[in-house]
Scaffold this motif. Structure first.
Motif, PDB file in Angstrom:
ATOM      1  N   ASN A  95       0.805  -1.206   0.000  1.00  0.00           N
ATOM      2  CA  ASN A  95       0.000   0.000   0.000  1.00  0.00           C
ATOM      3  C   ASN A  95       0.846   1.267   0.000  1.00  0.00           C
ATOM      4  O   ASN A  95       0.357   2.353   0.283  1.00  0.00           O
ATOM      5  N   HIS A  96       2.120   1.093  -0.300  1.00  0.00           N
ATOM      6  CA  HIS A  96       3.037   2.213  -0.428  1.00  0.00           C
ATOM      7  C   HIS A  96       2.518   3.150  -1.521  1.00  0.00           C
ATOM      8  O   HIS A  96       1.840   2.705  -2.448  1.00  0.00           O
ATOM      9  N   PRO A  97       2.832   4.465  -1.446  1.00  0.00           N
ATOM     10  CA  PRO A  97       2.353   5.375  -2.490  1.00  0.00           C
ATOM     11  C   PRO A  97       2.674   4.941  -3.904  1.00  0.00           C
ATOM     12  O   PRO A  97       2.033   5.378  -4.840  1.00  0.00           O
ATOM     13  N   PHE A  98       3.683   4.062  -4.073  1.00  0.00           N
ATOM     14  CA  PHE A  98       3.981   3.580  -5.413  1.00  0.00           C
ATOM     15  C   PHE A  98       3.516   2.142  -5.602  1.00  0.00           C
ATOM     16  O   PHE A  98       3.908   1.489  -6.550  1.00  0.00           O
ATOM     17  N   GLY A  99       2.708   1.627  -4.682  1.00  0.00           N
ATOM     18  CA  GLY A  99       2.248   0.246  -4.794  1.00  0.00           C
ATOM     19  C   GLY A  99       1.174   0.075  -5.838  1.00  0.00           C
ATOM     20  O   GLY A  99       1.314  -0.679  -6.765  1.00  0.00           O
ATOM     21  N   ALA A 100       0.066   0.790  -5.698  1.00  0.00           N
ATOM     22  CA  ALA A 100      -1.007   0.694  -6.691  1.00  0.00           C
ATOM     23  C   ALA A 100      -1.882   1.934  -6.677  1.00  0.00           C
ATOM     24  O   ALA A 100      -3.081   1.855  -6.578  1.00  0.00           O
ATOM     25  N   PRO A 101      -1.290   3.122  -6.711  1.00  0.00           N
ATOM     26  CA  PRO A 101      -2.082   4.338  -6.711  1.00  0.00           C
ATOM     27  C   PRO A 101      -2.466   4.749  -8.114  1.00  0.00           C
ATOM     28  O   PRO A 101      -2.370   3.963  -9.048  1.00  0.00           O
ATOM     29  N   SER A 102      -2.834   6.005  -8.293  1.00  0.00           N
ATOM     30  CA  SER A 102      -3.293   6.456  -9.592  1.00  0.00           C
ATOM     31  C   SER A 102      -2.136   6.636 -10.558  1.00  0.00           C
ATOM     32  O   SER A 102      -0.998   6.869 -10.173  1.00  0.00           O
ATOM     33  N   ASN A 103      -2.466   6.525 -11.855  1.00  0.00           N
ATOM     34  CA  ASN A 103      -1.457   6.809 -12.876  1.00  0.00           C
ATOM     35  C   ASN A 103      -0.958   8.242 -12.743  1.00  0.00           C
ATOM     36  O   ASN A 103       0.215   8.524 -12.983  1.00  0.00           O
ATOM     37  N   TYR A 104      -1.867   9.140 -12.352  1.00  0.00           N
ATOM     38  CA  TYR A 104      -1.501  10.540 -12.213  1.00  0.00           C
ATOM     39  C   TYR A 104      -0.436  10.729 -11.133  1.00  0.00           C
ATOM     40  O   TYR A 104       0.532  11.474 -11.310  1.00  0.00           O
ATOM     41  N   LYS A 105      -0.592  10.017 -10.011  1.00  0.00           N
ATOM     42  CA  LYS A 105       0.362  10.182  -8.913  1.00  0.00           C
ATOM     43  C   LYS A 105       1.702   9.546  -9.238  1.00  0.00           C
ATOM     44  O   LYS A 105       2.758  10.062  -8.898  1.00  0.00           O
ATOM     45  N   ASN A 106       1.666   8.419  -9.909  1.00  0.00           N
ATOM     46  CA  ASN A 106       2.910   7.725 -10.275  1.00  0.00           C
ATOM     47  C   ASN A 106       3.606   8.353 -11.474  1.00  0.00           C
ATOM     48  O   ASN A 106       4.794   8.152 -11.679  1.00  0.00           O
ATOM     49  N   LYS A 107       2.825   9.060 -12.303  1.00  0.00           N
ATOM     50  CA  LYS A 107       3.350   9.623 -13.549  1.00  0.00           C
ATOM     51  C   LYS A 107       3.923   8.528 -14.450  1.00  0.00           C
ATOM     52  O   LYS A 107       4.951   8.717 -15.101  1.00  0.00           O
ATOM     53  N   THR A 108       3.284   7.373 -14.471  1.00  0.00           N
ATOM     54  CA  THR A 108       3.721   6.273 -15.333  1.00  0.00           C
ATOM     55  C   THR A 108       2.596   5.270 -15.495  1.00  0.00           C
ATOM     56  O   THR A 108       1.735   5.142 -14.621  1.00  0.00           O
ATOM     57  N   LEU A 109       2.621   4.556 -16.627  1.00  0.00           N
ATOM     58  CA  LEU A 109       1.695   3.451 -16.868  1.00  0.00           C
ATOM     59  C   LEU A 109       2.472   2.147 -16.868  1.00  0.00           C
ATOM     60  O   LEU A 109       2.202   1.234 -17.642  1.00  0.00           O
ATOM     61  N   TYR A 110       3.433   2.049 -15.973  1.00  0.00           N
ATOM     62  CA  TYR A 110       4.279   0.861 -15.898  1.00  0.00           C
ATOM     63  C   TYR A 110       3.423  -0.392 -15.706  1.00  0.00           C
ATOM     64  O   TYR A 110       2.514  -0.417 -14.886  1.00  0.00           O
TER      65      TYR A 110
END
Length: 218
Positions: free
Chosen positions: A129-144
């Protein structure tokens, strides 16, 4: 639901046949997904679903079939009682096609985990549940992790069916919901062009999680 919608509004027979084959294909895929469920899945981890009654996160294939049987029964009763009422058929069509049109939304929003892990795995729940675990594409700035070929297939398929519905003058529900789904696809295309698909700064590999789970069981 689309099959029951056809009982009230006889749209193209080809769309009805396509719906039946799609149901059979989805049931087969569901069986495969459950049979070969990864050890890192919420159900395999013994987590508690945050959804009411653990909806659609059940552990056995039979539970899904029981739900579908109950849904068919409820829809059959409803169509017998309200099938001659235009407002009911109209609403049923929008619900049936509307649910289908939401397919791209989870990829667009990328929600956080909707389950809780057992206490022994709290540390790994924090990671997932880390901010880079499964948040929004907008927050991650990637569609990895989202394949470009899949996105192309979505846009191509939804574009074709949208044109098909308008050309053949299908019921309004088909046109509106197809246009909405295509619009969502195009937003994801925009995200892909703007953000790219670079690996996020924080990512837990499946192999690492599986190893951690094995250690937690020892």
């Amino acid at each position: 639901m689309r099959c029951f919608f056809w009982l009230g509004d006889h749209f193209e027979l080809a769309l009805l046949v396509q719906s039946i084959f799609m149901i059979l294909a989805q049931l087969a895929l569901l069986y495969i997904c459950i049979k070969y469920r990864p050890v890192t899945s919420p159900e395999s981890l013994g987590g508690t679903s945050a959804r009411p009654f653990g909806f659609w996160q059940w552990t056995g294939y039979a539970q899904y079939l029981e739900f579908l049987a109950a849904l068919i029964l409820v829809l059959s009763i409803a169509i017998l009682i309200f099938g001659r009422m235009e407002w009911f058929v109209w609403s049923l069509g929008f619900v049936a096609l509307g649910l289908e049109s939401t397919l791209p939304i989870p990829q667009l929003l990328r929600y956080r985990l909707s389950f809780s892990l057992p206490p022994s795995l709290d540390f790994y729940a924090t990671i997932l549940n880390h901010p880079f675990g499964a948040p929004s594409n907008y927050k991650n700035k990637t569609l990895y992790g989202f394949q470009t070929t899949t996105l192309i297939g979505w846009v191509g398929g939804d574009s074709f069916k949208t044109v098909y519905f308008f050309v053949l003058h299908s019921p309004l529900q088909f046109k509106v919901c197809a246009a909405f789904q295509l619009s969502t696809d195009l937003v994801i295309v925009g995200q892909r062009l703007v953000y790219g698909n670079a690996e996020p700064p924080y990512k837990l590999a499946d192999d690492d999680l599986e190893e951690a789970l094995r250690l937690a069981d020892e």
